[in-house]
Design a protein around this motif. Structure first.
Motif, PDB file in Angstrom:
ATOM      1  N   THR A  36       4.478 -86.425 109.408  1.00 28.35           N
ATOM      2  CA  THR A  36       3.973 -86.961 110.678  1.00 28.35           C
ATOM      3  C   THR A  36       3.374 -85.824 111.503  1.00 28.35           C
ATOM      4  O   THR A  36       3.995 -84.779 111.671  1.00 28.35           O
ATOM      5  CB  THR A  36       5.099 -87.636 111.467  1.00 28.35           C
ATOM      6  OG1 THR A  36       5.670 -88.668 110.659  1.00 28.35           O
ATOM      7  CG2 THR A  36       4.568 -88.272 112.749  1.00 28.35           C
ATOM      8  N   LYS A  37       2.181 -86.031 111.995  1.00 29.99           N
ATOM      9  CA  LYS A  37       1.509 -85.035 112.837  1.00 29.99           C
ATOM     10  C   LYS A  37       1.167 -85.662 114.182  1.00 29.99           C
ATOM     11  O   LYS A  37       0.099 -86.263 114.363  1.00 29.99           O
ATOM     12  CB  LYS A  37       0.221 -84.549 112.135  1.00 29.99           C
ATOM     13  CG  LYS A  37       0.462 -83.737 110.865  1.00 29.99           C
ATOM     14  CD  LYS A  37       0.988 -82.351 111.210  1.00 29.99           C
ATOM     15  CE  LYS A  37       1.176 -81.485 109.968  1.00 29.99           C
ATOM     16  NZ  LYS A  37       1.782 -80.170 110.310  1.00 29.99           N
ATOM     17  N   PRO A  38       2.077 -85.543 115.141  1.00 28.87           N
ATOM     18  CA  PRO A  38       1.812 -86.112 116.469  1.00 28.87           C
ATOM     19  C   PRO A  38       1.022 -85.142 117.342  1.00 28.87           C
ATOM     20  O   PRO A  38       0.833 -83.982 116.969  1.00 28.87           O
ATOM     21  CB  PRO A  38       3.219 -86.301 117.031  1.00 28.87           C
ATOM     22  CG  PRO A  38       4.009 -85.201 116.413  1.00 28.87           C
ATOM     23  CD  PRO A  38       3.396 -84.918 115.057  1.00 28.87           C
ATOM     24  N   TYR A  39       0.560 -85.642 118.471  1.00 31.94           N
ATOM     25  CA  TYR A  39      -0.113 -84.819 119.489  1.00 31.94           C
ATOM     26  C   TYR A  39      -1.322 -84.043 118.964  1.00 31.94           C
ATOM     27  O   TYR A  39      -1.551 -82.905 119.336  1.00 31.94           O
ATOM     28  CB  TYR A  39       0.906 -83.889 120.174  1.00 31.94           C
ATOM     29  CG  TYR A  39       2.020 -84.696 120.789  1.00 31.94           C
ATOM     30  CD1 TYR A  39       1.756 -85.559 121.851  1.00 31.94           C
ATOM     31  CD2 TYR A  39       3.313 -84.664 120.271  1.00 31.94           C
ATOM     32  CE1 TYR A  39       2.755 -86.355 122.381  1.00 31.94           C
ATOM     33  CE2 TYR A  39       4.314 -85.466 120.794  1.00 31.94           C
ATOM     34  CZ  TYR A  39       4.026 -86.305 121.856  1.00 31.94           C
ATOM     35  OH  TYR A  39       5.013 -87.100 122.383  1.00 31.94           O
ATOM     36  N   ASP A  44      -9.779 -78.910 118.222  1.00 29.32           N
ATOM     37  CA  ASP A  44      -9.251 -77.713 117.561  1.00 29.32           C
ATOM     38  C   ASP A  44      -8.029 -78.047 116.709  1.00 29.32           C
ATOM     39  O   ASP A  44      -7.915 -77.621 115.552  1.00 29.32           O
ATOM     40  CB  ASP A  44      -8.859 -76.647 118.591  1.00 29.32           C
ATOM     41  CG  ASP A  44     -10.076 -75.927 119.155  1.00 29.32           C
ATOM     42  OD1 ASP A  44     -11.194 -76.190 118.644  1.00 29.32           O
ATOM     43  OD2 ASP A  44      -9.920 -75.134 120.089  1.00 29.32           O
ATOM     44  N   LYS A  45      -7.109 -78.811 117.297  1.00 31.81           N
ATOM     45  CA  LYS A  45      -5.921 -79.193 116.530  1.00 31.81           C
ATOM     46  C   LYS A  45      -6.323 -80.059 115.339  1.00 31.81           C
ATOM     47  O   LYS A  45      -5.741 -79.949 114.256  1.00 31.81           O
ATOM     48  CB  LYS A  45      -4.948 -79.969 117.419  1.00 31.81           C
ATOM     49  CG  LYS A  45      -4.217 -79.105 118.435  1.00 31.81           C
ATOM     50  CD  LYS A  45      -3.123 -79.920 119.137  1.00 31.81           C
ATOM     51  CE  LYS A  45      -2.619 -79.203 120.369  1.00 31.81           C
ATOM     52  NZ  LYS A  45      -1.736 -80.068 121.178  1.00 31.81           N
ATOM     53  N   LEU A  49      -5.753 -79.300 111.344  1.00 33.45           N
ATOM     54  CA  LEU A  49      -5.097 -80.286 110.490  1.00 33.45           C
ATOM     55  C   LEU A  49      -5.962 -80.626 109.281  1.00 33.45           C
ATOM     56  O   LEU A  49      -5.446 -80.792 108.166  1.00 33.45           O
ATOM     57  CB  LEU A  49      -4.768 -81.542 111.305  1.00 33.45           C
ATOM     58  CG  LEU A  49      -4.057 -82.672 110.570  1.00 33.45           C
ATOM     59  CD1 LEU A  49      -2.782 -82.176 109.881  1.00 33.45           C
ATOM     60  CD2 LEU A  49      -3.723 -83.807 111.535  1.00 33.45           C
ATOM     61  N   VAL A  50      -7.277 -80.698 109.491  1.00 33.94           N
ATOM     62  CA  VAL A  50      -8.184 -80.965 108.361  1.00 33.94           C
ATOM     63  C   VAL A  50      -7.998 -79.894 107.289  1.00 33.94           C
ATOM     64  O   VAL A  50      -7.990 -80.190 106.086  1.00 33.94           O
ATOM     65  CB  VAL A  50      -9.660 -81.028 108.840  1.00 33.94           C
ATOM     66  CG1 VAL A  50     -10.615 -81.002 107.645  1.00 33.94           C
ATOM     67  CG2 VAL A  50      -9.887 -82.279 109.673  1.00 33.94           C
ATOM     68  N   VAL A  73     -12.720 -90.549 120.255  1.00 29.22           N
ATOM     69  CA  VAL A  73     -13.763 -90.633 119.232  1.00 29.22           C
ATOM     70  C   VAL A  73     -14.082 -89.266 118.630  1.00 29.22           C
ATOM     71  O   VAL A  73     -14.248 -89.134 117.406  1.00 29.22           O
ATOM     72  CB  VAL A  73     -15.043 -91.275 119.822  1.00 29.22           C
ATOM     73  CG1 VAL A  73     -16.150 -91.300 118.781  1.00 29.22           C
ATOM     74  CG2 VAL A  73     -14.744 -92.681 120.302  1.00 29.22           C
ATOM     75  N   ALA A  74     -14.159 -88.238 119.465  1.00 31.05           N
ATOM     76  CA  ALA A  74     -14.523 -86.900 118.968  1.00 31.05           C
ATOM     77  C   ALA A  74     -13.443 -86.365 118.022  1.00 31.05           C
ATOM     78  O   ALA A  74     -13.750 -85.778 116.980  1.00 31.05           O
ATOM     79  CB  ALA A  74     -14.717 -85.950 120.149  1.00 31.05           C
TER      80      ALA A  74
END
Lengths: 277, 277
Positions: A36-39, A44-45, A49-50, A73-74
């Motif tokens: 799980t990757k919240p916030y 940049d974050k 993550l990508v 959206v961005a």
């Protein structure tokens, strides 16, 4: 072969993870690592993550499963660059809902009940403190204010269930453990005096004796308290009382705290004072 | 105009409700009455529900929104007879997932972690009892076993957050309230001795003074404890300590318990010992 699933959100991640785990639970034969990757609330974050997802894909030799509830959206656009099988929950369902409701969605990060929101927070917190104050038979003079009173032998799951009912649903749950003090002269369990006026609020818990013995053994190893004989006897006494008094009860051996709590709400017709989200 | 949404499940209803509330939270301008119907696990129950939905549609003058995670085909078929705008979560996503994972789903009611499942349950329950045993500074000799120690002034949200961390994530959270005993001779708050060896485990909570005053007033009306002056002073002392000692902290005024907990996990890099579902 192990696959990886990412549950991604710009908020708590609870919605993405809840849905993701439900969906993936349907594929028992596939081993799936769930992350799980919240916030993820900035591009940049999202970019960082990508890169993690890309590295994971290379390591697994299979594209990860990506389940997201990103609203911005961005940020969402950055995530789409990641290699993966993507389930985009909001974009799948929001457009048809907009049409049905004939209005545009605000499409913002899900606001949850902050501590700043008086009524909702107070009910939640009052219920938590009610559960704590009325845990384990500590007090019996507030039972008139209880929505439900859980009864059962020591360590059958009363305390965690009471707390879950309070935190998730704002329900005021007291709990009372049967002990030897509640036994009649002939060794049968009688309805404790403190509970008698509140029979309609009682909900029993029971549990498999072997399981109870194992749980108690963690707490007081090799005691009479944890012996299988003792556990069996206490459970038989409790179940006999439930049947005699027509107290509804649930066997916690087979169910999670979520299931026990939601079944109680359904069976006892309890009113929730709080709903998560 | 009020619309009605039904969250329908043959299990706890948690997944349908979590997703449903997230989606509908995006439509602030529409007043939506939300009703969760868990344990619709027979065609009889489904038929009874169809009648409720039909009556609701007639009363509202608009078709209800129906969000369901029903797994059983026969039950699902009954539900499709209800008038409504239907979001069928599992059938939307399971078919594409089956293709991606190159396997059929077992498509069964989501099994959750029953109390019978040793490892998972034990971690969850141990964490709940850890939070209770180490609530409100009651004990300080188990801090070596804590995953995190929440600190802050009385009634800023430590206890419910500790319990949520335990129940939802199996994280062992202790909590310690700052009191006048922790003040230095010159009136500044110093790091309490019991906490000093565990600085790296500390996470601070703070809260808006007006809000704190209102919360405390519920508990001890018109006391010094709940006065705005007292609340302001305590909060300033706590925040000064956080900054001085580089203790990370969160303002609970703006966030829900879910948000506070998940942010702590993310910021402190905590390992979950339990995942719901």
């Amino acid at each position: 072969m192990t696959r990886t699933a990412f549950f991604i959100s710009d908020g708590t991640g609870i919605t993405a993870e809840t849905l993701g785990r439900s969906l993936l639970a349907q594929f028992e034969k596939v081993e799936i690592r769930m992350i799980t990757k919240p916030y993820i609330d900035s591009t940049d974050k999202a970019q960082a993550l990508v890169e993690i997802i890309t590295a994971t894909a290379a390591r697994d030799g299979e594209q990860p499963i990506i389940i997201d509830t990103i609203v911005d959206v961005a940020i969402r656009k950055v995530i789409t660059r990641a290699p993966g099988f993507k389930i985009d929950i909001f974009s799948t369902f929001l457009a048809p809902l907009e049409e049905e409701l004939a209005t545009h969605s605000t499409y913002t990060v899900g606001r949850t009940h902050s501590i700043g929101r008086d009524d909702v927070y107070m009910n939640r917190i009052d219920s938590v403190h009610f559960a704590l104050d009325n845990d384990d038979g500590a007090r019996t003079h507030q039972y008139d204010k209880a929505d439900i009173i859980l009864v059962g032998v020591s360590r059958c799951g009363k305390t965690p269930t009471s707390l879950y009912l309070a935190l998730q649903f704002g329900i005021r749950a007291a709990n009372y453990p049967f002990t030897e003090d509640d036994l009649d002269d002939d060794g049968t369990l009688k309805l404790p005096r403190a509970l008698a006026p509140y029979r309609h609020k009682l909900f029993g818990l029971t549990i498999d004796a072997r399981r109870l013995s194992a749980i108690r053994n963690e707490r007081r190893p090799n005691s009479r308290y944890c012996s299988l004989d003792q556990c069996l006897q206490e459970i038989q006494q409790a179940e006999a009382l439930y049947r005699q008094m027509h107290i509804p009860y649930i066997d916690t051996t087979r169910f999670s705290i979520e299931e026990i709590s939601t079944r109680m709400i359904a069976e006892a017709g309890l009113q929730r004072r709080f709903s998560p989200r």
